[in-house]
Design a protein around this motif. Structure first.
Motif, PDB file in Angstrom:
ATOM      1  N   HIS A 282      -8.585  13.359   4.323  1.00 34.96           N
ATOM      2  CA  HIS A 282      -7.860  14.447   4.282  1.00 34.96           C
ATOM      3  C   HIS A 282      -6.056  14.160   3.971  1.00 34.96           C
ATOM      4  CE1 HIS A 282     -10.962  16.500   7.196  1.00 34.96           C
ATOM      5  NE2 HIS A 282     -11.316  16.462   6.120  1.00 34.96           N
ATOM      6  N   TYR A 283      -5.605  13.286   4.689  1.00 34.58           N
ATOM      7  CA  TYR A 283      -4.370  13.026   4.269  1.00 34.58           C
ATOM      8  C   TYR A 283      -3.918  12.711   2.533  1.00 34.58           C
ATOM      9  CZ  TYR A 283       0.216  10.766   4.313  1.00 34.58           C
ATOM     10  OH  TYR A 283       1.683  10.244   4.088  1.00 34.58           O
ATOM     11  N   VAL A 284      -4.774  11.803   2.168  1.00 34.21           N
ATOM     12  CA  VAL A 284      -4.942  11.395   0.731  1.00 34.21           C
ATOM     13  C   VAL A 284      -5.112  12.817  -0.142  1.00 34.21           C
ATOM     14  CG1 VAL A 284      -5.975  10.196  -1.019  1.00 34.21           C
ATOM     15  CG2 VAL A 284      -5.538   9.000   1.042  1.00 34.21           C
ATOM     16  N   LEU A 285      -5.702  13.566   0.149  1.00 29.87           N
ATOM     17  CA  LEU A 285      -6.220  14.861  -0.575  1.00 29.87           C
ATOM     18  C   LEU A 285      -4.816  15.746  -0.611  1.00 29.87           C
ATOM     19  CD1 LEU A 285      -9.859  15.737   0.503  1.00 29.87           C
ATOM     20  CD2 LEU A 285      -9.172  15.130  -1.764  1.00 29.87           C
ATOM     21  N   ALA A 286      -4.381  15.603   0.489  1.00 28.11           N
ATOM     22  CA  ALA A 286      -2.981  16.701   0.727  1.00 28.11           C
ATOM     23  C   ALA A 286      -1.869  16.011   0.131  1.00 28.11           C
ATOM     24  CB  ALA A 286      -3.002  16.988   1.920  1.00 28.11           C
ATOM     25  N   HIS A 287      -1.965  14.638  -0.005  1.00 31.36           N
ATOM     26  CA  HIS A 287      -0.605  13.923  -0.582  1.00 31.36           C
ATOM     27  C   HIS A 287      -0.756  13.161  -1.731  1.00 31.36           C
ATOM     28  CE1 HIS A 287      -0.096  14.596   3.772  1.00 31.36           C
ATOM     29  NE2 HIS A 287       1.254  14.560   3.347  1.00 31.36           N
ATOM     30  N   ASP A 288      -1.713  13.895  -2.638  1.00 32.71           N
ATOM     31  CA  ASP A 288      -2.131  12.842  -3.967  1.00 32.71           C
ATOM     32  C   ASP A 288      -1.051  13.407  -5.105  1.00 32.71           C
ATOM     33  OD1 ASP A 288      -3.495  11.245  -5.794  1.00 32.71           O
ATOM     34  OD2 ASP A 288      -4.568  13.278  -6.539  1.00 32.71           O
TER      35      ASP A 288
ATOM     36  N   SER B 223      -3.669   3.880 -11.709  1.00 33.44           N
ATOM     37  CA  SER B 223      -4.580   3.896 -10.739  1.00 33.44           C
ATOM     38  C   SER B 223      -4.166   4.116  -9.145  1.00 33.44           C
ATOM     39  CB  SER B 223      -5.466   2.345 -10.610  1.00 33.44           C
ATOM     40  OG  SER B 223      -4.716   1.476 -10.335  1.00 33.44           O
ATOM     41  N   LYS B 224      -3.206   4.807  -9.292  1.00 34.09           N
ATOM     42  CA  LYS B 224      -2.537   4.952  -7.886  1.00 34.09           C
ATOM     43  C   LYS B 224      -3.959   5.988  -7.123  1.00 34.09           C
ATOM     44  CE  LYS B 224       0.878   7.407  -8.998  1.00 34.09           C
ATOM     45  NZ  LYS B 224       0.445   7.419 -10.466  1.00 34.09           N
ATOM     46  N   THR B 225      -4.210   7.012  -7.554  1.00 34.95           N
ATOM     47  CA  THR B 225      -5.376   7.913  -6.747  1.00 34.95           C
ATOM     48  C   THR B 225      -6.434   6.949  -6.356  1.00 34.95           C
ATOM     49  OG1 THR B 225      -4.506   9.764  -7.851  1.00 34.95           O
ATOM     50  CG2 THR B 225      -6.913  10.035  -7.176  1.00 34.95           C
ATOM     51  N   PRO B 226      -7.170   6.275  -7.392  1.00 33.10           N
ATOM     52  CA  PRO B 226      -8.430   5.722  -6.902  1.00 33.10           C
ATOM     53  C   PRO B 226      -7.988   4.771  -5.505  1.00 33.10           C
ATOM     54  CG  PRO B 226      -8.108   5.123  -9.058  1.00 33.10           C
ATOM     55  CD  PRO B 226      -7.164   6.170  -8.647  1.00 33.10           C
ATOM     56  N   THR B 227      -7.052   3.985  -5.837  1.00 32.16           N
ATOM     57  CA  THR B 227      -6.637   3.065  -4.950  1.00 32.16           C
ATOM     58  C   THR B 227      -6.384   3.607  -3.613  1.00 32.16           C
ATOM     59  OG1 THR B 227      -5.691   1.765  -6.478  1.00 32.16           O
ATOM     60  CG2 THR B 227      -4.914   1.403  -4.249  1.00 32.16           C
ATOM     61  N   CYS B 228      -5.653   4.957  -3.434  1.00 30.41           N
ATOM     62  CA  CYS B 228      -5.308   5.617  -2.022  1.00 30.41           C
ATOM     63  C   CYS B 228      -6.436   6.071  -1.556  1.00 30.41           C
ATOM     64  CB  CYS B 228      -4.487   6.900  -2.529  1.00 30.41           C
ATOM     65  SG  CYS B 228      -2.819   6.376  -2.938  1.00 30.41           S
TER      66      CYS B 228
ATOM     67  N   TYR C  35      -9.632   4.417  -1.851  1.00 32.74           N
ATOM     68  CA  TYR C  35     -10.516   3.340  -1.378  1.00 32.74           C
ATOM     69  C   TYR C  35      -9.623   3.097  -0.197  1.00 32.74           C
ATOM     70  CZ  TYR C  35     -12.663  -1.107  -1.357  1.00 32.74           C
ATOM     71  OH  TYR C  35     -13.412  -2.066  -0.729  1.00 32.74           O
ATOM     72  N   LEU C  36      -8.313   3.332  -0.021  1.00 38.51           N
ATOM     73  CA  LEU C  36      -7.773   2.552   1.328  1.00 38.51           C
ATOM     74  C   LEU C  36      -8.101   3.633   2.166  1.00 38.51           C
ATOM     75  CD1 LEU C  36      -4.160   1.660  -0.324  1.00 38.51           C
ATOM     76  CD2 LEU C  36      -5.896   0.205   0.939  1.00 38.51           C
ATOM     77  N   ALA C  37      -8.085   5.044   2.159  1.00 36.69           N
ATOM     78  CA  ALA C  37      -8.579   5.913   3.030  1.00 36.69           C
ATOM     79  C   ALA C  37     -10.005   5.799   3.635  1.00 36.69           C
ATOM     80  CB  ALA C  37      -8.606   7.555   2.178  1.00 36.69           C
ATOM     81  N   ASN C  38     -10.711   5.215   2.955  1.00 36.39           N
ATOM     82  CA  ASN C  38     -12.224   4.746   3.565  1.00 36.39           C
ATOM     83  C   ASN C  38     -12.136   3.655   4.375  1.00 36.39           C
ATOM     84  OD1 ASN C  38     -15.032   5.252   3.327  1.00 36.39           O
ATOM     85  ND2 ASN C  38     -15.218   3.536   2.506  1.00 36.39           N
ATOM     86  N   ARG C  39     -10.715   3.027   4.518  1.00 35.56           N
ATOM     87  CA  ARG C  39     -10.453   2.055   5.400  1.00 35.56           C
ATOM     88  C   ARG C  39      -9.757   2.469   6.567  1.00 35.56           C
ATOM     89  NH1 ARG C  39     -10.949  -3.461   3.108  1.00 35.56           N
ATOM     90  NH2 ARG C  39     -10.346  -4.140   5.343  1.00 35.56           N
ATOM     91  N   GLY C  40      -9.624   3.867   6.607  1.00 36.57           N
ATOM     92  CA  GLY C  40      -8.804   4.431   7.653  1.00 36.57           C
ATOM     93  C   GLY C  40      -7.372   4.368   7.629  1.00 36.57           C
ATOM     94  N   ILE C  41      -6.866   4.237   5.953  1.00 40.12           N
ATOM     95  CA  ILE C  41      -5.450   4.022   5.843  1.00 40.12           C
ATOM     96  C   ILE C  41      -5.053   5.223   5.224  1.00 40.12           C
ATOM     97  CG2 ILE C  41      -3.720   2.702   4.366  1.00 40.12           C
ATOM     98  CD1 ILE C  41      -4.970   1.018   6.701  1.00 40.12           C
ATOM     99  N   LYS C  42      -3.772   5.853   5.703  1.00 47.98           N
ATOM    100  CA  LYS C  42      -3.267   6.999   4.831  1.00 47.98           C
ATOM    101  C   LYS C  42      -2.259   6.577   4.036  1.00 47.98           C
ATOM    102  CE  LYS C  42      -3.314  10.037   9.303  1.00 47.98           C
ATOM    103  NZ  LYS C  42      -2.415  11.057  10.302  1.00 47.98           N
ATOM    104  N   ALA C  43      -2.560   6.965   2.657  1.00 44.92           N
ATOM    105  CA  ALA C  43      -1.796   6.146   1.705  1.00 44.92           C
ATOM    106  C   ALA C  43      -1.361   7.312   0.883  1.00 44.92           C
ATOM    107  CB  ALA C  43      -2.736   5.463   0.677  1.00 44.92           C
ATOM    108  N   ALA C  44       0.044   7.527   0.719  1.00 46.13           N
ATOM    109  CA  ALA C  44       0.618   8.578   0.105  1.00 46.13           C
ATOM    110  C   ALA C  44       0.758   8.174  -1.445  1.00 46.13           C
ATOM    111  CB  ALA C  44       2.128   8.867   0.611  1.00 46.13           C
ATOM    112  N   ASN C  45       0.449   9.197  -2.326  1.00 42.67           N
ATOM    113  CA  ASN C  45       0.715   8.628  -3.840  1.00 42.67           C
ATOM    114  C   ASN C  45       1.892   9.363  -4.365  1.00 42.67           C
ATOM    115  OD1 ASN C  45       0.418   8.874  -6.646  1.00 42.67           O
ATOM    116  ND2 ASN C  45      -1.720   9.405  -6.669  1.00 42.67           N
TER     117      ASN C  45
END
Length: 297
Positions: free
Chosen positions: A128-134, A156-161, A163-173
């Motif tokens: 959810h975080y990645v979707l809101a901060h893409d 490739s910022k978005t796909p990397t973020c 992938y990280l989200a699937n590991r539980g990482i909140k990644a801002a793009n």
């Protein structure tokens, strides 16, 4: 000479993701393997297994399985033995090794890795975080990020973020746009910031493909700054200088897969937290009672 193909049966009492990953990782070591995958998931009853056994018999090939139910496992192994087919549970050696190391038996529980525990909800929250901060959205939320990924458009910022989200990482793009100032939140980000770099020709090819996909009518693909060689080269160099100025590590993603890029991001995050931990210990005030305790020892 006709190309010989091999049937590979993947039998699981859960989603089958583990077997798919094992098969994909293993087959990548072969040159152009001709393998027909037969995926049998959520096999939890003898009736369901009988359907699998019929499928294996009609299209013979090696079998990989993850079945918790002992009776189903034995029935599958016996059927394969009768047909003269290789049958293997790839998790068994690992399970045996860990049981010996931990000194306890593993629980017989189907799909144990898919339970809706705290880790599961952390991954959902991160998604959810990645979707809101893409792509620079919601920069105020950078304060909640575990990592910030910066780079030029289509690096490739978005796909990397994701992938990280699937590991539980909140990644801002956060995109680095020529002439546009950095969001102030990024300057004071309380988390590691990682830049993604890509070679000029590779980026131009990706952007041209992107323009074709979105049907950029009226855009001259060879003249717009978006794909102009000199303009793109200058854009990449400016982004690289910006990362160097701020001391942000940079990953060259030109020939990396998303998985490799994400793995490197995780390594850089660990290194960043390790440095912060050492710095915090170095600046930790000495316990005033320590001297008294030492003196009385």
């Amino acid at each position: 000479m006709p190309i010989r193909s091999t049937n590979l049966h993947l039998v699981s009492d859960s989603t089958g993701e583990t077997l798919n990953s094992i098969a994909r990782a293993t087959l990548s070591r072969f040159d152009d393997p001709h393998v027909v995958h037969h995926r049998w998931s959520l096999i939890r009853s003898r009736l369901q297994l009988d359907r699998v056994l019929d499928g294996i018999e009609s299209e013979p090939g090696p079998v990989l399985f993850t079945l918790v139910d002992r009776s189903l496992r034995l029935a599958l192994e016996e059927h394969c033995r009768r047909l003269g087919l290789e049958c293997l549970s790839p998790l068994e050696p690992v399970m045996e090794l860990l049981q010996n190391a931990l000194g306890e038996r593993a629980r017989e529980k189907r799909g144990a890795q898919h339970v809706m525990d705290a880790d599961y909800f952390r991954r959902i929250d991160a998604m959810h975080y990645v979707l809101a901060h893409d792509d620079g959205q919601g920069t105020a939320g950078i304060a909640e990020a575990d990592v910030c990924i910066v780079g030029v458009s289509r690096s490739s910022k978005t796909p990397t973020c994701f992938y990280l989200a699937n590991r539980g990482i909140k990644a801002a793009n956060v995109p680095l746009v020529p002439g546009a100032p950095l969001p102030p939140e990024l300057e004071t980000a309380p988390c590691p910031v990682v830049g993604l770099h890509i070679e000029t020709n590779a980026l131009i090819e990706i952007r041209r493909h992107r323009l074709k996909l979105i049907g950029a009518h009226g855009v001259h693909h060879d003249t717009t700054d978006y794909v102009d060689h000199e303009a793109v080269k200058a854009e990449i160099q400016a982004a690289r200088r910006l990362c160097t100025t701020h001391g942000w590590p940079v990953i060259d993603v030109t020939r990396r897969s998303i998985e490799e890029t994400a793995a490197t991001v995780l390594q850089l995050m660990e290194a960043w937290h390790a440095r912060r931990g050492r710095a915090a210990q170095a600046h930790q005030p000495e316990d005033p009672a320590a001297g008294v305790l030492k003196a009385g020892a």
